[in-house]
Design a protein around this motif. Structure first.
Motif, mmCIF file in Angstrom:
data_model
loop_
_atom_site.group_PDB
_atom_site.id
_atom_site.type_symbol
_atom_site.label_atom_id
_atom_site.label_comp_id
_atom_site.label_asym_id
_atom_site.label_seq_id
_atom_site.Cartn_x
_atom_site.Cartn_y
_atom_site.Cartn_z
ATOM 1 N N THR A 107 0.815 -1.223 0.000
ATOM 2 C CA THR A 107 0.000 0.000 0.000
ATOM 3 C C THR A 107 0.844 1.268 0.000
ATOM 4 N N SER A 138 -4.329 4.359 1.235
ATOM 5 C CA SER A 138 -5.489 4.681 2.068
ATOM 6 C C SER A 138 -5.663 6.192 2.157
ATOM 7 N N HIS A 154 -4.361 11.422 0.499
ATOM 8 C CA HIS A 154 -3.875 10.092 0.844
ATOM 9 C C HIS A 154 -3.176 10.145 2.195
#
Length: 190
Positions: A107, A138, A154
């Motif tokens: 991620t 995320s 973000h």
């Protein structure tokens, strides 16, 4: 100068240097006020996984007391432990929180590292500070309306060290940590 800490023990305002310690346990025991709490929480997730790199942070906040953080990269995850004293009136004296977060390295979309360099009188280049960020897929947890122009941001993990806050050794170790994470970002997981 010291501050009262978890369990009633005084915490010095200047902490020992963790940078000479190559392994997580030794560094945590040298630097954190609550290494047993941190190592137990991290160990429950790492479960023997190799620690490729880590960084530690600790400071005394006049309101909350001690704030501590450990971030570990095992090649596929970032495991973050955060310990913080509970502010007076929000719990019994000596209370603290212990939080754990696991972020898959997959991620992390970007690793940034900014060093501030100065030239000494004899012409050598010296690193005075370093700021590292890890941009994640995320979204930031900011409440609606707090985003600039209504566009969500973000999430990012940010770390910094200066000569006054950590010294040259911790600056070098944070840069090493950033390089470790950058080396595994975007690579296929085994």
């Amino acid at each position: 100068m010291s501050q009262p800490g978890f369990g009633g023990q005084d915490v010095p305002a200047v902490f020992p240097d963790w940078s000479p310690y190559p392994d997580l346990e030794s560094a945590a025991r040298a630097y954190l006020r609550d290494p047993d709490v941190a190592l137990e929480a991290l160990g429950g997730v790492l479960r023997g996984a190799s620690v490729l790199g880590f960084t530690l942070e600790r400071f005394v906040n006049e309101v909350n007391g001690v704030w501590q953080e450990v971030v570990v990269c095992d090649g596929s995850r970032l495991v973050l432990w955060h310990g913080e004293d509970v502010p007076p009136g929000e719990g019994p004296p000596g209370s603290m929180t212990s939080s754990l977060r696991v972020v898959p390295v997959s991620t992390v979309t970007e690793v940034g590292c900014r060093r501030r360099l100065t030239r000494t009188d004899d012409g050598r280049i010296r690193v005075d500070s370093i700021d590292v960020y890890l941009l994640l897929t995320s979204l930031d947890e900011a409440p609606p309306g707090d985003e600039i122009g209504g566009v969500p941001r973000h999430d990012a993990l940010r770390f910094g060290k200066t000569l006054d806050d950590g010294g040259a050794g911790q600056i070098a170790r944070l840069e090493e940590f950033a390089r470790t994470v950058a080396a595994v970002v975007g690579r296929p997981l085994l």
